[in-house]
Scaffold this motif. Structure first.
Motif, PDB file in Angstrom:
ATOM      1  N   UNK A   1     -23.726  35.632  23.824  1.00  0.00           N
ATOM      2  CA  UNK A   1     -23.790  34.220  23.451  1.00  0.00           C
ATOM      3  C   UNK A   1     -25.100  33.908  22.732  1.00  0.00           C
ATOM      4  N   UNK A   2     -26.186  34.484  23.213  1.00  0.00           N
ATOM      5  CA  UNK A   2     -27.492  34.281  22.582  1.00  0.00           C
ATOM      6  C   UNK A   2     -27.492  34.867  21.168  1.00  0.00           C
ATOM      7  N   UNK A   3     -26.916  36.041  21.001  1.00  0.00           N
ATOM      8  CA  UNK A   3     -26.853  36.668  19.687  1.00  0.00           C
ATOM      9  C   UNK A   3     -25.941  35.884  18.745  1.00  0.00           C
ATOM     10  N   UNK A   4     -24.901  35.280  19.272  1.00  0.00           N
ATOM     11  CA  UNK A   4     -23.973  34.473  18.464  1.00  0.00           C
ATOM     12  C   UNK A   4     -24.685  33.250  17.900  1.00  0.00           C
ATOM     13  N   UNK A   5     -25.572  32.663  18.682  1.00  0.00           N
ATOM     14  CA  UNK A   5     -26.325  31.496  18.219  1.00  0.00           C
ATOM     15  C   UNK A   5     -27.299  31.886  17.103  1.00  0.00           C
ATOM     16  N   UNK A   6     -27.851  33.069  17.173  1.00  0.00           N
ATOM     17  CA  UNK A   6     -28.807  33.541  16.184  1.00  0.00           C
ATOM     18  C   UNK A   6     -28.127  34.478  15.191  1.00  0.00           C
ATOM     19  N   UNK A   7     -26.906  34.206  14.874  1.00  0.00           N
ATOM     20  CA  UNK A   7     -26.070  35.109  14.075  1.00  0.00           C
ATOM     21  C   UNK A   7     -26.746  35.477  12.758  1.00  0.00           C
ATOM     22  N   UNK A   8     -26.807  36.764  12.507  1.00  0.00           N
ATOM     23  CA  UNK A   8     -27.321  37.290  11.255  1.00  0.00           C
ATOM     24  C   UNK A   8     -26.262  38.202  10.668  1.00  0.00           C
TER      25      UNK A   8
END
Length: 97
Positions: free
Chosen positions: A60-67
């Protein structure tokens, strides 16, 4: 040459009864000692649940900071826990593609 000692049937039966009783007593003692072992403080499934919850949080954290090109690595959990949770973690990750 000396003659072997002859034993009566009663003696043989008594010997077998004693041996069987000793075997049964030893078996029940071993079963009682193995039954009294304490359960582990935390089961493997509980550890897997915690690991999967941590993976969900990181995803979920990585989804918010999607690159565009990002690599997500997990370092939580011991090697034994990861091996024990291999199937559960694999099925979770495959269901969330």
């Amino acid at each position: 040459m000396s003659k072997p000692i002859r034993m009566s049937r009663r003696t043989w039966v008594a010997a077998w009864v004693v041996l069987c009783a000793a075997g049964l007593a030893a078996t029940s003692a071993l079963q009682a000692s193995s039954a009294s072992k304490p359960e582990p403080a935390e089961s493997v499934s509980a550890q897997c649940d915690e690991l999967i919850a941590e993976v969900k949080k990181q995803l979920a954290k990585a989804e918010q900071q999607r690159e565009e090109e990002a690599i997500l690595a997990f370092s939580g959990g011991s090697a034994g826990t990861l091996e024990d949770c291999d199937d559960e973690l694999r099925s979770f990750l495959l269901s969330n593609q």
